[in-house]
Write a protein that holds these residues in place. Structure first.
Motif, PDB file in Angstrom:
ATOM      1  N   GLU A  44       0.839  -0.143   0.808  1.00 32.92           N
ATOM      2  CA  GLU A  44      -0.313   0.596   0.047  1.00 32.92           C
ATOM      3  C   GLU A  44      -1.621  -0.570  -0.137  1.00 32.92           C
ATOM      4  O   GLU A  44      -1.421  -1.427   0.019  1.00 32.92           O
ATOM      5  CB  GLU A  44       0.153   0.789  -1.317  1.00 32.92           C
ATOM      6  CG  GLU A  44       1.161   1.937  -1.677  1.00 32.92           C
ATOM      7  CD  GLU A  44       1.472   2.129  -3.069  1.00 32.92           C
ATOM      8  OE1 GLU A  44       0.827   1.600  -3.942  1.00 32.92           O
ATOM      9  OE2 GLU A  44       2.660   2.600  -3.273  1.00 32.92           O
TER      10      GLU A  44
ATOM     11  N   GLU B 128      13.721  -1.673  -3.260  1.00 33.49           N
ATOM     12  CA  GLU B 128      12.629  -0.873  -2.889  1.00 33.49           C
ATOM     13  C   GLU B 128      11.609  -2.150  -2.660  1.00 33.49           C
ATOM     14  O   GLU B 128      11.627  -3.166  -3.744  1.00 33.49           O
ATOM     15  CB  GLU B 128      12.114   0.063  -3.752  1.00 33.49           C
ATOM     16  CG  GLU B 128      10.826   0.667  -3.135  1.00 33.49           C
ATOM     17  CD  GLU B 128      10.145   1.561  -4.299  1.00 33.49           C
ATOM     18  OE1 GLU B 128       9.371   2.313  -3.994  1.00 33.49           O
ATOM     19  OE2 GLU B 128      10.724   1.444  -5.447  1.00 33.49           O
TER      20      GLU B 128
ATOM     21  N   ARG C 102       7.483   0.314   1.330  1.00 29.99           N
ATOM     22  CA  ARG C 102       6.258   1.139   1.676  1.00 29.99           C
ATOM     23  C   ARG C 102       5.043   0.426   1.492  1.00 29.99           C
ATOM     24  O   ARG C 102       5.038  -0.709   0.853  1.00 29.99           O
ATOM     25  CB  ARG C 102       6.161   2.315   0.850  1.00 29.99           C
ATOM     26  CG  ARG C 102       5.773   1.860  -0.852  1.00 29.99           C
ATOM     27  CD  ARG C 102       5.812   3.375  -1.580  1.00 29.99           C
ATOM     28  NE  ARG C 102       5.157   3.136  -2.881  1.00 29.99           N
ATOM     29  CZ  ARG C 102       5.941   3.019  -3.939  1.00 29.99           C
ATOM     30  NH1 ARG C 102       7.160   2.785  -3.834  1.00 29.99           N
ATOM     31  NH2 ARG C 102       5.201   2.690  -5.044  1.00 29.99           N
TER      32      ARG C 102
END
Length: 77
Positions: free
Chosen positions: A45, A21, A43
């Motif tokens: 952010e 990840e 991901r």
């Protein structure tokens, strides 16, 4: 893995190829929104890297590619 100061996220795809990840973080929300096309294992952010609220063992590795020169206080980072 934390991709600290991801900017346009050039490293996220490379990092995601070998990490389970990748969390790519940048101070500028508009940068994160532009850099956030779907990538497997990654991901994005918006976050202030000098004020992250994560535990000491939250990431196995931290990568900061081209971010130090943009910090207000690099020694604190």
């Amino acid at each position: 893995m934390l991709d600290a100061g991801c900017g346009e996220s050039y490293g996220a795809e490379i990092l995601a190829a070998s990490a389970a990840e990748v969390v790519s973080a940048d101070l500028e929300r508009s940068v994160v929104e532009r850099a956030a096309p779907p990538r497997p294992g990654a991901r994005f952010e918006a976050a202030d890297l000098q004020a992250l609220h994560v535990g000491a063992a939250s990431f196995e590795a931290v990568v900061a590619l081209g971010v130090i020169e943009h910090m207000r206080s690099p020694a604190d980072f």
